[in-house]
Structure formats: C-alpha cells, structure tokens
Design a protein around this motif. Structure first.
Motif, mmCIF file in Angstrom:
data_model
loop_
_atom_site.group_PDB
_atom_site.id
_atom_site.type_symbol
_atom_site.label_atom_id
_atom_site.label_comp_id
_atom_site.label_asym_id
_atom_site.label_seq_id
_atom_site.Cartn_x
_atom_site.Cartn_y
_atom_site.Cartn_z
ATOM 1 N N GLN A 205 42.044 10.186 7.988
ATOM 2 C CA GLN A 205 42.888 11.169 9.407
ATOM 3 C C GLN A 205 42.656 10.407 10.815
ATOM 4 O O GLN A 205 41.548 10.553 11.351
ATOM 5 C CB GLN A 205 42.476 12.531 8.944
ATOM 6 C CG GLN A 205 44.002 13.026 9.874
ATOM 7 C CD GLN A 205 43.226 14.880 9.197
ATOM 8 O OE1 GLN A 205 44.135 14.939 8.274
ATOM 9 N NE2 GLN A 205 43.592 16.057 10.700
ATOM 10 N N ILE A 255 52.477 12.466 7.884
ATOM 11 C CA ILE A 255 52.672 13.462 9.427
ATOM 12 C C ILE A 255 52.909 14.737 8.521
ATOM 13 O O ILE A 255 53.851 14.877 8.523
ATOM 14 C CB ILE A 255 53.508 12.296 9.310
ATOM 15 C CG1 ILE A 255 53.265 11.353 10.113
ATOM 16 C CG2 ILE A 255 53.548 13.016 11.379
ATOM 17 C CD1 ILE A 255 54.145 10.065 11.458
ATOM 18 N N GLY A 256 52.122 15.568 9.129
ATOM 19 C CA GLY A 256 52.176 16.678 8.675
ATOM 20 C C GLY A 256 51.760 17.808 9.245
ATOM 21 O O GLY A 256 52.509 19.633 9.588
ATOM 22 N N HIS A 257 51.265 17.565 11.027
ATOM 23 C CA HIS A 257 50.728 18.147 12.320
ATOM 24 C C HIS A 257 51.705 17.205 13.771
ATOM 25 O O HIS A 257 51.018 16.179 13.605
ATOM 26 C CB HIS A 257 49.646 18.141 12.106
ATOM 27 C CG HIS A 257 49.134 19.556 13.760
ATOM 28 N ND1 HIS A 257 49.428 20.619 13.970
ATOM 29 C CD2 HIS A 257 48.995 18.670 15.132
ATOM 30 C CE1 HIS A 257 49.369 21.006 15.020
ATOM 31 N NE2 HIS A 257 48.698 19.940 16.134
ATOM 32 N N THR A 275 49.302 14.239 13.693
ATOM 33 C CA THR A 275 48.249 13.590 12.617
ATOM 34 C C THR A 275 48.808 12.914 11.785
ATOM 35 O O THR A 275 49.823 12.458 11.630
ATOM 36 C CB THR A 275 47.587 15.069 11.574
ATOM 37 O OG1 THR A 275 48.510 14.830 11.319
ATOM 38 C CG2 THR A 275 46.846 15.421 12.720
ATOM 39 N N GLN A 277 47.833 11.278 8.469
ATOM 40 C CA GLN A 277 46.341 11.500 6.983
ATOM 41 C C GLN A 277 46.804 10.256 5.806
ATOM 42 O O GLN A 277 48.243 10.868 5.462
ATOM 43 C CB GLN A 277 46.496 12.862 6.572
ATOM 44 C CG GLN A 277 45.426 12.619 5.827
ATOM 45 C CD GLN A 277 45.345 15.237 5.276
ATOM 46 O OE1 GLN A 277 46.370 14.496 4.086
ATOM 47 N NE2 GLN A 277 44.071 15.287 4.925
#
Lengths: 404, 404
Positions: A205, A255-257, A275, A277
């Motif tokens: 990440q 891309i979660g955040h 982010t 990951q």
C-alpha cells in the motif's frame, strides 16, 4: 487407511448458535477481544472443551486451546468479533475445531486439538493473539498496544488472568487448519460450497500526495490550472489501463481512501491525498505492479507539473502459500463431499493461519459468504454450506492428523 | 468633448491604505459584514464622502452611498471581506469610486456618486446588499439569513441602525461601473495591466451521487466490484474528453468537492458524492455542456451497473453581458492609458455589478492579481497597476457620467 470418526452436525450447529448468543445484537454479534462478553464466551468454550475430554488451556495472550494428548493436528480460528461483527467470522472455525476434535476424541483418535485465537479483529493490534504466539510480536510489545477507547492490551488481558497459563509449545502440533467464511463473493456468485485456499495473498500500500495550485474555480482558465484532483483521475485511469496486462483474475487493486483539499465546489483542488492498495498471491507480481505504479506517478508528475509523492503506509504483507499436503487433503475431501461445487482459490484477507504458518504447515478452507457480505450484522452462510464445510474439514483432518 | 477632472493617485492610495487598517491582520484584512470593525470602517468612509462634498447615505441593508446631486454615474464595489480576506478584494473598487467622485466634484462635474455594498462576501447570504437593492431578495427574506456563528442578518444590521435611512432610488443613476481585482491569473500571466469585462459568466452546478457496492478490498475480485470511486474517475475522464470539443478558452469546469464512503484504504468504496460546476459567458453553451454531462452520467451508469443520480445544488447563475457603451468607454480609455497592455475578458467570478445590472447599465474593469491569488492574506496588486486602473476608470467615467 484413514482413521474414521463421526462428526455431529446438529451438535456443531447447536454450539455455533450458543457462541452466537454471547454478544448477540440483532442478527449480528458484538464481542470484542477481552470485553466482558468475550471473557464469558471463552469460559463457556473452555467448559465445552473440557466436556469433550480435551484439556482447556489459555495462554497469556488470551488464545484458548483445547488440547489433545501428544502430537496433534490443530484446528480453529478466532472468536473475538469486529465492533459490529457478523456471527460467523472466526466463530465458525472455532466451533468446527471443537466439533472435529471432540468427534475424534470420542472415536479414540486421531489426535486433534482446537483453538480460539484472541484479538484477530484488531481491537488492540491486528491478529494480536496469533502474532504473539508466532513470535512476530513479543508480549511486552503487545502490552502497550492501545484500543480506540484508550485501554492497553496489558489492561485488557487482566480480564482473563484467572484462566491464563503459560504459552503452548507449538512443537506438539503437526499442522494447523482454519476454516473461515470467504468474506468475498466468489463462491456465492459461482454457487459453490467450498473453497480450498492456495495462498493468503500479500498486500502493499502507498499513500500518494498530489500537490497542485489551489485556485478560484471561476477565474482560473483550464490551461493555467494545476488541479490536484485531475491528477488523481489521471493516475487512476492509467492504473486501470496498465495493470490489466500484468494481473491475474485474482489480483486486486483499490483506491479506497481519497481526501481532496480544500474540498469546495468553487475551488480548484490544491491537494489530494489517496491510497493505492494492491494484493496478489505472488510476491514477484506485487513487485512488478509497484514498478508500474511508480512509473505512472513519475509520468503524471512530469506531464502535468503536479508534485507527486508516494509513501509506504505500512510494512508489506508477504504472500503465504498454504502447505501443499494440507491443500491436497482438503481438495481431495472437497471433491468427495462436494463434487463439482468447490474450487482452489487465494484468500484475499489476512487470517490467523498466516501467522501460524511461521510455526507449522497450515491450510485453509472457505465456505460461501452470502452476497460476499462480512464485517456486518448481515453476514451469513446457508446452513447446508456450514455442514458441507464441516464434513470436508473432518475428512481432511482424519487424513492429516497423527494416528497416535 | 469630455468633461476633464484630475484624480489624485497619492490621495487614492492613502485612503486605500487607511481602509486596509480597519481589520488589518498581517498583510491581509479581517472585516466581515456588520462586524465592529466593518461598522467603524463605514463610519470613516461616510466621513470621507462628506469631506468630498458628497452626501453619505446608508440604506437599510448596510449599503453606503456617497451621493452627488441629480442624475449621476455610480462607481464602487464592496468593503466587507472574507473571514480571512485580502486587502484589495472590494476595497479597491470602493476607494476608486470615492476618489473619482471626489475629483469630479472638485472639478465642478460631471456628476459621479460612489458606493460600498454590504455582505458581498456572504457572511449571511452572498452579494446580500446588492441582492436586496436589486430586488432579488426582500429585506424580510434577507433578515432570516444566518451567519456561520448563528447570527441573523436582522441582528447584524442593528449595528448600523444609527446610520441607516431609506433605500436609494436607483433611477438617479445613469449606470454603474465596478473596478475589481481579477482574482485570477490571466492578466498577471500575460503581464497586462487592465482587463475590460465583457460579461460576468454564468454558472451551473450539480451534485452527483454514485452508489455501488461497499466491499472488502482483498476478497472482492475486480470483475465483481461496483466501485463508486472508479465511477467518479470514469465520469471525470469522459468530461475532459467530451467537453473539450464544446468549449472556448474561457469556459471552465471543476470537480472541487469529492466525498468517498466509507473512505478506508481496505474497502472498495460503496458511495461517492462529488460536484461538477461549469461556467461560461454564453447560456446556450452552459446548456449544451449540461446535456453532455447528463449523457455521460447515463452512459457510465448503464456501462457499470452503478446507480448515478445528479441533483441541482442551487439555482443557475445566468451570464450577464456588460453594457456595450460602458465596455467601449472602458476599452477606449484602456487603449489610451495602457496601450498594448489590456484585453477584453469575461469575469469568472460573481460581482455586485451582476445584481446592479437588473437596475441600470453596468460595466466592470479588472486589474491584475499577483499570481492570481485572492481570498487570501497573500492577495496583492502592484501599485503601478492600481494607479493605471484608476486612470482608466476615471477617463471612462468622465466620458460616461452625466454632464449636468
């Protein structure tokens, strides 16, 4: 010739529902590590182990073992839950371990022990109990971990001081098998009953910071903008284009955040932080993906004049291949119990088995999660699938466990 | 033949710096509408108007006029600031109006009045003072507007009750000219001194909600995801591709606000909310852009299975073309005072002139903002450019104002 013993699906389901009653909240369960309800559930579990003729033993980290005599195969998972958890996440593998160890004991063998690890869900750390047992974290280091409400692990584990003894010698176990809900949609979507895990995937990440120029969204012509969010859009698009050529259907990236600053509709974003990951069972592929990601960041920075920095947020998680003998025994049992309704697959989530792999050969078995839902009160699995998983695991255990 | 009068750049700059001293904070100014410091600055402004032989008159909304006798040309802007504002935003236009009205009065004509509007920066509403004067909002409606600290406009304007009289009849003014800092980078980048505004651009804005399926970022294969943020990325990319063919170099569009949910690096986003804002001087183009945006949203929804909804966040702002006679007088003066160093350009930001255009012909003049910075303590303009702007505006005013 396998050592045959008879599991009891009704007794298994009865114990599973009894464990659910500790912290039951609607259809879900609230049973965080070392909470009053978690301690009560471990006292009950210890009593069930004892009733089964196993020796209950809790170690200083709160991991509760039900020990057979002599060398044995270890089966289990964790029984702590998320702050708002489902009823099967961890609990399923613990009660499967109890039922199979009990059934084997009743049959006079083979030697099977069971376990419920502590704080897998990370009230204090993450996979804390198996982390400590595997020697990745010392008890002293873990003691300073702090929960979101400020309590340390040291304070938490005082709640089981009356039950806790020494650490268990891992040398007495010939291997570890963990059954878990998939926590993903693959089996449910394919209408399959069982997944035999090939590896627990690794993860990397980075946190990317894109710095442009904050500006008025009315007065700044497009050609003079350095729009940080447009940088994110370009990076995300290029990731999708270029990673596709590199990956397998099991590879994921997320891309979660995303945080845009100042995040106002009339202001051209001056900064964006997000982010990336990515996870895969093959460490080489993780490495090749990282090279692609780095090259995209460099290319977007030089093409747009945006300043782009990437920072590792945490240590890499290395992929953990499962032991091939355990995988094969599980696959053979799955083929017998659920012909045409099982597959080999990676685990996209981390599990205690990942830690235990430092101590002994490990394997994992998945049952379906309805609609892939987990870490939610809505988490569930069809009762038939629970029973199928139990039968597969029992058959494999009969083959794998020491014959005494 | 023009009626000639002599402006005094030294006196102009002296008054401009004196106004800056009310609320001076470092290089910036904190002088929100109806604050103690704003009221003190309006008392000082009224005294300067009176000393110039103009009749100070505040209306119930807090707009402060310095009135010449009979029909006159009105010049001004606003003297309230952002919570952390620059020293020129509004103040420049107010003191230019004061200086030009004063110089014309000293020369025995033509007839020029000046004004400082109230709450342009939107402590309570937005352009509140000119909104009320233009009849777009009634005083009673404005009175219920509430500032971020909970105070209503009605409570705020009690602070000027001792100065306030009736509304001023707009029929006495033959036109309104506002000088303002550009608040954008165009003039500064081109090293030009003056911009003559052709129109105040219109704006439209939608808030788009993308709903997918929140999932575990490790266990959900790419092919089974409904990632709401990936929907945003696709929409943003298509916007850039398709709007390019439709726009002029003055057209802008912005994604400034983005909220991803649950916004965690290990979770596939289940929902994303973002704004699309677009501005142009031509209402037909705004309409064509909206059709493109709508078609992209429909296309992405049907191509991805994401649920996409768009909602208008506020009423459209219609483009306001400037009066051609005023534009031409300003352009002629600019050509004389700053030959080769001026341009015609749209205003990307809203100004009081937009409201006043409902009452009389209006025009606007821009001076450069260093590095395009505004709404910031760093906002500034070179002194030479301030003086150039003053000279251009005075020349145009001499041509435009009633000759008595």
């Amino acid at each position: 010739m396998e050592h045959v013993f008879s599991i009891d699906p009704v007794r298994f389901l009865s114990d599973l529902h009894h464990l659910r009653s500790f912290g039951a909240t609607g259809t879900g369960v609230v049973r965080p590590a070392f909470s009053e309800i978690d301690v009560a559930s471990r006292e009950w579990l210890a009593s069930r182990m004892e009733a089964a003729g196993l020796t209950p033993h809790m170690d200083p980290a709160g991991n509760l073992f039900g020990l057979a005599e002599g060398p044995s195969l270890l089966i289990g998972s964790h029984s702590d839950t998320q702050p708002e958890g489902g009823w099967l996440d961890g609990a399923l593998g613990v009660i499967m371990g109890l039922e199979i160890a009990r059934a084997a004991r009743e049959a006079g063998g083979p030697a099977i022990s069971c376990v419920s690890f502590q704080d897998e869900e990370g009230r204090y750390g993450a996979l804390t109990g198996s982390d400590i047992w595997a020697g990745k974290t010392t008890l002293a280091e873990a003691d300073s971990l702090r929960s979101i409400d400020g309590e340390t692990f040291a304070e938490g584990r005082k709640a089981v001081a009356h039950m806790a003894g020494e650490f268990v010698d891992p040398g007495q176990f010939t291997g570890f098998v963990e059954c878990h809900i998939e926590q993903g949609p693959v089996l449910d979507t394919a209408k399959e009953a069982v997944g035999v895990v090939t590896s627990i995937v690794g993860a990397r990440q980075v946190q990317v910071t894109v710095r442009g120029q904050q500006n008025h969204a009315g007065t700044t012509p497009m050609a003079l903008r350095k729009d940080a969010f447009q940088g994110v859009v370009r990076i995300a698009t290029m990731l999708n284009d270029r990673l596709r050529n590199l990956v397998t259907p099991q590879t994921v990236w997320t891309i979660g955040h995303v945080r845009v600053s100042p995040n106002a509709s009339s202001i051209v974003p001056g900064e964006a932080v997000f982010t990336i990951q990515w996870r895969d069972g093959d460490n080489d592929r993780l490495e090749r993906m990282e090279k692609v990601i780095t090259s995209i960041l460099v290319e977007v920075a030089s093409g747009t004049g945006l300043k782009i920095e990437a920072e590792r947020l945490r240590h890499d998680i290395l992929p953990k291949p499962m032991d091939s003998a355990i995988h094969d025994a599980l696959a053979k049992a799955a083929g017998q119990v659920a012909p045409g309704k099982w597959r080999s697959m990676p685990s996209g989530a981390l599990h205690d088995a990942s830690n235990v792999s430092h101590l002994m050969p490990v394997g994992m078995l998945f049952v379906p999660s309805i609609r892939g839902i987990s870490h939610s009160f809505d988490e569930d699995t069809a009762e038939d699938d629970l029973a199928t998983g139990l039968m597969v695991l029992a058959r494999a255990a009969a083959e794998l466990a020491p014959k005494g």
